[in-house]
Design an enzyme around this catalytic site. Structure first.
Site, mmCIF file in Angstrom:
data_model
loop_
_atom_site.group_PDB
_atom_site.id
_atom_site.type_symbol
_atom_site.label_atom_id
_atom_site.label_comp_id
_atom_site.label_asym_id
_atom_site.label_seq_id
_atom_site.Cartn_x
_atom_site.Cartn_y
_atom_site.Cartn_z
ATOM 1 C CG ASN A 21 -0.624 -0.297 2.462
ATOM 2 O OD1 ASN A 21 -0.009 -1.325 2.704
ATOM 3 N ND2 ASN A 21 -0.896 0.598 3.387
ATOM 4 C CG ASP A 22 0.421 4.027 3.109
ATOM 5 O OD1 ASP A 22 -0.579 3.610 2.530
ATOM 6 O OD2 ASP A 22 0.402 4.524 4.244
ATOM 7 C CD GLU A 179 -4.737 6.131 7.290
ATOM 8 O OE1 GLU A 179 -4.741 5.238 8.144
ATOM 9 O OE2 GLU A 179 -4.725 5.890 6.071
#
Lengths: 482, 482
Positions: A21-22, A179
């Protein structure tokens, strides 16, 4: 080439196997002239930073180059340009705390600081530190999210180890939590000024569904971000652009580069790719420019430009100039063998009023057992909006969160005295990822799309719903890796 | 009943013939106990306010009851409760100006004020006055949009004819322009306090596409609206909720009632209904309540409750209590003959972790030549979101702006000590309009949907993707007009 039958993106980063993901800690090593990018769990060249205990996780963070050895971790054996320090979140059931690790080998392996954590506030929702050196105030700045209090917090430090809270920032759409914050200083085109941009990701809760980024423009004095207004701007109008992070310590002539995760938490775990899931968006350069929000008011706006690395080869497949489309013709370009396109359409719209005034660009797959699949994008002059329709009739597209139709607006680049309006549409297609740049990047739409197995983008077709409404300049390039 | 074969909504307002967009000047006549509603061009009982010259148009506005004859238009022959004054925008190519008209017959016909306009500022983008009496500051307040300057302007007057600018308000998503502002004072549930809510519509430019409303909570002193924070809240998460307006002068025991246009400028002119296009949403009562935005933070939030008039008849078709769904069963309720449902599902979700944990409610059409169409809504416990999928395989659904999949989030109404979470889902289905109320209205999703010709909502089916995950209480009512 083995990739030709896979829907693995070619010019975007994907993990070899498994999940991402990130993107994490992107930074530039000026000694070896190397751009580094890590991803969730900080892997790539093996696991660079791993948790020590079961039940813990290493979450997002950033890397800075501690050129002047403010941290004291380095000696002369490490070139100042390679003194990489990572700040990241250690997640456990009891708390999220910020830890530090440093690298003496140019960022390939990291050693954890013995007195970790460097920042803890007794919270389970405290994460995603983005760190940078702020020259005017002569200290390190960290922005991170107090996620479930809807706060971006700004800390300062002189040694990367001791951090002091200076301010909080809170704005935009509420969503469920904040976030991956970011702060970047950007040049304002056509001036010698710079302004600061605060990036704020929310997940879930975007009106378009799930996760996405918003941004705010203002000033930053090293301690506090002060927005110019109380409005919210959308970073990318697609459903697949999240957890954006800028590269640290890039050469100033390269601009302000950043990269995002090209997926959405609503369906990221279920996308039909194998043996990996997830990719980044293309690296983009960022500036600010005043562009019309409507005919009366110009708004300072983020401008995003895709950056292609030297290893990407470009072959022109088609070029048309100043061609006025009829209703019954189309410009068709076939024969792409990589599944990767860079398509630019500059179009001028006549002011003629008709019931249907749609310009449509289709991305078509190869035929598999006689079936061909298609995604569509374009501009509708009556609705005055650009559109993307990624809907395809297959099993994955039934996912109730995989929204098919996305739209975005942009005022004309120019309007002549007879009312003819000019716009630009650029589409970068990479196997299962579409990145659309409107009017040279004043608005973008990033969407994954999933053709059925064996179907890859192979041809494009441009048409108009009426005669002599659209005059177009078209360039279609095929991209490949050298 | 002739309507049974038409997709004309039954319990929502539609024009007899032709087009409607913004509902206009809703107000309550306390003498005749009559709720008035006008729509674009101020018609219904004939054309109530019409332009005098070709090329002009009467745009949105509001009606107030000038009980104390502050305007001087009335004498004792008109009951104070029927002293209706309309403020509306006169649109021409050169300017948008605010005009006044008054009614001496209880709002059925209006006479234009001889010294119109009452407010002009040399702008072509200045519209949608919403007027109300502010008791504490003893004057009339008008909020209206300086649309392309991204400003809501607040004016004051003691006689409805002379207006003074007091303040500007600007916040939320930029979009292309601001429209249809509103200010309403709402009770905060569980307290004796009231707070003010500013409504601000943008079109186009919503992240979900096209037109929609956002809102802000704060204080209002009669001159200036001061928001509590700089965050943006979404009024309704569907694509079909715009140009909301509250009813003026309603009895306080009826609450704060408002109504919106249930469509979207992206496709409103093309929806497959005949001989009308457009409808309102259901009238809703509005309050504020503190509800969880996430597990750590409660947020003051708009709560919307549908209001059913006395003329609506309700017949229960199904009731289930405390039933735990298995994967291979479904609760099916068929036989609706009006195409109008009110469905309530309260569900408790087990904390069991599984790959798929979806609760799905299908709205199914009658069969026409063997084909049946379906729209879906429900809750996905892994994604932690409610969803609506209005996609149907027919010609209209190919419209590239008719987004199929919409989602919204809500924290559980309660979580017990074993981790079981309870939520509520209410769906009001009226022929081609779906209004979803989550957790008693803390979030709503209003979407039109368009089955193929001859298909009307006839049955509902509730199922779960796994065994013993969802325990449900279900009520399905059929609604009709007396």
């Amino acid at each position: 080439m083995a990739l030709a039958s896979s829907n693995r993106p070619l010019i975007h980063f994907t993990p070899q196997n498994g999940w991402m993901n990130d993107p994490n800690g992107p930074w530039y090593d000026a000694k070896d002239e190397l751009y580094h990018l890590y991803f969730h769990k900080w892997t790539d060249h093996g696991s660079v930073i791993a948790p020590d205990r079961e039940g813990e996780g290493i979450f997002s963070g950033s890397v800075v180059v501690d050129y002047n050895n403010t941290s004291g971790f380095f000696n002369d054996s490490v070139d100042p340009r390679q003194r990489a320090v990572a700040l990241y979140t250690l997640h456990s059931e009891d708390a999220q705390v910020q830890e530090l690790a440093y690298s003496t080998d140019g960022g390939f392996t990291f050693e954890k600081y013995e007195n970790n954590p460097v920042l803890e506030v007794n919270s389970t929702q405290f994460r995603d530190p983005k760190v940078f050196w702020h020259e005017p105030s002569n200290h390190w700045v960290m922005v991170l999210a107090k996620s479930q209090e809807y706060k971006i917090q700004i800390f300062g430090s002189t040694d990367l180890k001791n951090w002091v809270l200076h301010s909080n920032f809170s704005a935009g759409l509420y969503g469920n939590q904040y976030e991956c914050p970011g702060l970047m200083e950007l040049p304002v085109e056509g001036t010698d000024k710079k302004k600061w941009v605060m990036i704020l990701a929310i997940n879930p809760g975007m009106p378009s569904g799930g996760s996405a980024n918003q941004y705010f423009i203002g000033d930053f004095d090293g301690y506090k971000f002060t927005p110019d207004d109380h409005q919210t701007r959308i970073h990318d109008h697609g459903k697949d652009y999240y957890a954006f992070q800028t590269f640290s310590d890039t050469p100033s002539e390269d601009g302000v580069l950043g990269v995002a995760w090209a997926s959405n938490w609503q369906y990221a775990r279920h996308v039909p790719t194998d043996p990996w899931r997830g990719s980044t968006g293309i690296v983009r350069n960022h500036t600010l420019a005043k562009v019309p929000g409507n005919p009366e008011t110009d708004l300072l706006t983020l401008v995003q430009t895709p950056i292609f690395g030297d290893s990407i080869k470009r072959q022109n497949l088609h070029k048309t100039s100043n061609h006025t489309l009829s209703k019954n013709e189309s410009i068709s370009v076939s024969g792409n063998s990589t599944g990767v396109f860079d398509i630019e359409v500059e179009f001028t719209l006549s002011p003629k009023e008709l019931n249907s005034r749609q310009l449509q660009l289709s991305i078509l797959s190869n035929k598999v057992h006689g079936t061909q699949e298609e995604i569509k994008l374009g501009y509708d002059a009556n609705v005055e909006a650009f559109f993307v329709d990624r809907g395809v009739d297959n099993e994955f597209n039934k996912n109730v969160f995989f929204t098919d139709k996305i739209s975005a607006i942009a005022e004309p680049l120019k309007t002549d005295e007879d009312g003819y309006k000019t716009y630009k549409l650029r589409a970068i297609v990479d196997k299962n990822l579409l990145e659309v740049f409107l009017n040279d990047g004043v608005s973008t739409i990033t969407n994954t799309f999933f053709f059925s197995s064996g179907h890859l983008p192979e041809s494009v077709k441009l048409g108009a719903s009426a005669d002599e409404i659209y005059t177009v300049d078209v360039t279609v390039d095929e991209l490949s890796l050298e």
